[in-house]
Design a protein around this motif. Structure first.
Motif, PDB file in Angstrom:
ATOM      1  N   TRP A  99      58.435  -0.811  87.961  1.00 21.97           N
ATOM      2  CA  TRP A  99      57.744  -1.687  88.900  1.00 21.97           C
ATOM      3  C   TRP A  99      58.737  -2.432  89.774  1.00 21.97           C
ATOM      4  N   ARG A 100      58.357  -2.614  91.029  1.00 23.23           N
ATOM      5  CA  ARG A 100      59.133  -3.428  91.969  1.00 23.23           C
ATOM      6  C   ARG A 100      58.188  -4.515  92.471  1.00 23.23           C
ATOM      7  N   ILE A 101      58.607  -5.765  92.324  1.00 22.35           N
ATOM      8  CA  ILE A 101      57.814  -6.916  92.731  1.00 22.35           C
ATOM      9  C   ILE A 101      58.578  -7.639  93.834  1.00 22.35           C
ATOM     10  N   GLU A 102      57.888  -7.932  94.938  1.00 21.72           N
ATOM     11  CA  GLU A 102      58.475  -8.685  96.039  1.00 21.72           C
ATOM     12  C   GLU A 102      57.760 -10.023  96.151  1.00 21.72           C
ATOM     13  N   LEU A 103      58.533 -11.092  96.180  1.00 23.18           N
ATOM     14  CA  LEU A 103      58.014 -12.451  96.287  1.00 23.18           C
ATOM     15  C   LEU A 103      58.651 -13.101  97.509  1.00 23.18           C
ATOM     16  N   ASP A 104      57.828 -13.396  98.502  1.00 23.87           N
ATOM     17  CA  ASP A 104      58.314 -13.980  99.746  1.00 23.87           C
ATOM     18  C   ASP A 104      57.684 -15.345  99.966  1.00 23.87           C
ATOM     19  N   LEU A 105      58.509 -16.326 100.311  1.00 25.20           N
ATOM     20  CA  LEU A 105      58.059 -17.687 100.593  1.00 25.20           C
ATOM     21  C   LEU A 105      58.327 -18.030 102.047  1.00 25.20           C
ATOM     22  N   ALA A 106      57.375 -18.710 102.658  1.00 24.62           N
ATOM     23  CA  ALA A 106      57.534 -19.182 104.032  1.00 24.62           C
ATOM     24  C   ALA A 106      56.745 -20.474 104.194  1.00 24.62           C
ATOM     25  N   GLU A 107      57.138 -21.269 105.169  1.00 27.28           N
ATOM     26  CA  GLU A 107      56.374 -22.474 105.476  1.00 27.28           C
ATOM     27  C   GLU A 107      55.462 -22.166 106.660  1.00 27.28           C
ATOM     28  N   GLU A 108      54.182 -22.483 106.480  1.00 26.76           N
ATOM     29  CA  GLU A 108      53.200 -22.282 107.533  1.00 26.76           C
ATOM     30  C   GLU A 108      52.294 -23.498 107.598  1.00 26.76           C
ATOM     31  N   GLN A 109      52.268 -24.147 108.709  1.00 28.01           N
ATOM     32  CA  GLN A 109      51.396 -25.296 108.945  1.00 28.01           C
ATOM     33  C   GLN A 109      51.515 -26.348 107.841  1.00 28.01           C
ATOM     34  N   GLY A 110      52.761 -26.639 107.464  1.00 29.77           N
ATOM     35  CA  GLY A 110      53.013 -27.679 106.481  1.00 29.77           C
ATOM     36  C   GLY A 110      52.746 -27.267 105.035  1.00 29.77           C
ATOM     37  N   ARG A 111      52.528 -25.995 104.800  1.00 27.72           N
ATOM     38  CA  ARG A 111      52.287 -25.501 103.443  1.00 27.72           C
ATOM     39  C   ARG A 111      53.309 -24.419 103.120  1.00 27.72           C
ATOM     40  N   THR A 112      53.626 -24.286 101.843  1.00 25.24           N
ATOM     41  CA  THR A 112      54.471 -23.180 101.408  1.00 25.24           C
ATOM     42  C   THR A 112      53.565 -22.020 101.017  1.00 25.24           C
ATOM     43  N   VAL A 113      53.807 -20.874 101.632  1.00 26.07           N
ATOM     44  CA  VAL A 113      53.003 -19.680 101.391  1.00 26.07           C
ATOM     45  C   VAL A 113      53.828 -18.693 100.586  1.00 26.07           C
ATOM     46  N   LEU A 114      53.242 -18.194  99.508  1.00 27.08           N
ATOM     47  CA  LEU A 114      53.829 -17.136  98.693  1.00 27.08           C
ATOM     48  C   LEU A 114      53.065 -15.854  98.982  1.00 27.08           C
ATOM     49  N   VAL A 115      53.801 -14.789  99.314  1.00 32.44           N
ATOM     50  CA  VAL A 115      53.210 -13.462  99.420  1.00 32.44           C
ATOM     51  C   VAL A 115      53.826 -12.630  98.305  1.00 32.44           C
ATOM     52  N   PHE A 116      52.978 -12.196  97.389  1.00 36.95           N
ATOM     53  CA  PHE A 116      53.352 -11.372  96.243  1.00 36.95           C
ATOM     54  C   PHE A 116      52.932  -9.946  96.575  1.00 36.95           C
ATOM     55  N   THR A 117      53.854  -8.981  96.465  1.00 30.98           N
ATOM     56  CA  THR A 117      53.545  -7.589  96.787  1.00 30.98           C
ATOM     57  C   THR A 117      54.088  -6.668  95.704  1.00 30.98           C
ATOM     58  N   GLN A 118      53.252  -5.711  95.310  1.00 27.69           N
ATOM     59  CA  GLN A 118      53.671  -4.646  94.403  1.00 27.69           C
ATOM     60  C   GLN A 118      52.995  -3.363  94.861  1.00 27.69           C
ATOM     61  N   VAL A 119      53.763  -2.270  94.906  1.00 30.88           N
ATOM     62  CA  VAL A 119      53.207  -0.971  95.273  1.00 30.88           C
ATOM     63  C   VAL A 119      53.289  -0.059  94.054  1.00 30.88           C
ATOM     64  N   PHE A 120      52.151   0.542  93.711  1.00 28.66           N
ATOM     65  CA  PHE A 120      52.044   1.476  92.590  1.00 28.66           C
ATOM     66  C   PHE A 120      52.034   2.899  93.121  1.00 28.66           C
ATOM     67  N   PRO A 121      52.315   3.886  92.283  1.00 24.46           N
ATOM     68  CA  PRO A 121      52.259   5.281  92.731  1.00 24.46           C
ATOM     69  C   PRO A 121      50.864   5.652  93.242  1.00 24.46           C
ATOM     70  N   PRO A 122      50.795   6.640  94.143  1.00 29.04           N
ATOM     71  CA  PRO A 122      49.494   7.085  94.653  1.00 29.04           C
ATOM     72  C   PRO A 122      48.529   7.414  93.514  1.00 29.04           C
ATOM     73  N   GLY A 123      47.266   7.070  93.710  1.00 27.60           N
ATOM     74  CA  GLY A 123      46.232   7.385  92.726  1.00 27.60           C
ATOM     75  C   GLY A 123      46.098   6.387  91.588  1.00 27.60           C
ATOM     76  N   THR A 124      46.932   5.363  91.550  1.00 28.79           N
ATOM     77  CA  THR A 124      46.862   4.368  90.480  1.00 28.79           C
ATOM     78  C   THR A 124      45.582   3.551  90.610  1.00 28.79           C
ATOM     79  N   ASP A 125      44.880   3.362  89.493  1.00 23.79           N
ATOM     80  CA  ASP A 125      43.756   2.415  89.454  1.00 23.79           C
ATOM     81  C   ASP A 125      44.381   1.042  89.212  1.00 23.79           C
ATOM     82  N   ALA A 126      44.493   0.270  90.263  1.00 26.35           N
ATOM     83  CA  ALA A 126      45.205  -1.011  90.188  1.00 26.35           C
ATOM     84  C   ALA A 126      44.330  -2.159  89.702  1.00 26.35           C
ATOM     85  N   GLY A 127      43.075  -1.890  89.321  1.00 24.29           N
ATOM     86  CA  GLY A 127      42.153  -2.953  88.944  1.00 24.29           C
ATOM     87  C   GLY A 127      42.649  -3.862  87.844  1.00 24.29           C
ATOM     88  N   ASP A 128      43.166  -3.293  86.763  1.00 27.05           N
ATOM     89  CA  ASP A 128      43.660  -4.131  85.666  1.00 27.05           C
ATOM     90  C   ASP A 128      44.929  -4.870  86.068  1.00 27.05           C
TER      91      ASP A 128
END
Length: 166
Positions: free
Chosen positions: A96-125
């Motif tokens: 697994w590769r996890i990307e965590l990006d932080l930025a300030e937007e309109q006086g708030r700190t925004v976290l964008v969490f991203t993970q990409v799974f192999p094609p066809g993965t049921d990512a529900g769980d």
């Protein structure tokens, strides 16, 4: 105030697989949110512990202490640009590769969490699990109550992801 729907993760098909992405925000400064992501005392309260080298290319062991059985996984730090970006990779068969990006937007700190799974993965769980951990993370940042135990969380949140409530 954040509503339940704003906290839901998005699951989308992308060129290289299935992407899970969350966007969360807090009124706290970027430095405080970064601290909650990286300070060993704080990460232990919402996610787990990391024993190893704390540098780009560094490797160690992540122990997810909030999982049943406290799973231990080899991990590598791929990128680290304090206090804006952290990328880690599980070095197990899941890779697994996890990307965590932080930025300030309109006086708030925004976290964008991203993970990409192999094609066809049921990512529900996976999306449910990350939602729970990010709710725990949000509680660490803000001091608000966390999501409770897994069963309580699943009953409340599972249906939003098309999963049974228990």
């Amino acid at each position: 105030m954040t509503t339940q729907d704003e906290r839901l993760g998005e699951v989308t098909e992308v060129a290289d697989g299935v992407q899970v992405q969350f966007r969360r925000s807090w009124p706290d400064p970027v430095a405080d949110v970064w601290s909650a992501l990286t300070d060993p005392d704080r990460t232990a309260r919402w996610f787990g512990t990391y024993d190893g080298e704390r540098r780009v290319g560094g490797s160690g062991t992540l122990t997810m202490t909030h999982e049943e059985g406290a799973s231990r996984e080899p991990m590598r730090i791929v990128e680290c640009d304090p206090p804006r970006r952290l990328v880690v990779r599980w070095e197990s068969e899941q890779a697994w590769r996890i990307e965590l990006d932080l930025a300030e937007e309109q006086g708030r700190t925004v976290l964008v969490f991203t993970q990409v799974f192999p094609p066809g993965t049921d990512a529900g769980d996976y999306v449910l699990g990350w939602h729970w951990y990010l709710d725990k993370f949000g509680a660490e940042v803000s001091g608000a109550p966390g999501p409770g135990d897994w069963d309580t969380f699943l009953a409340a949140t599972g249906p939003a992801y098309g999963r049974p409530a228990g």
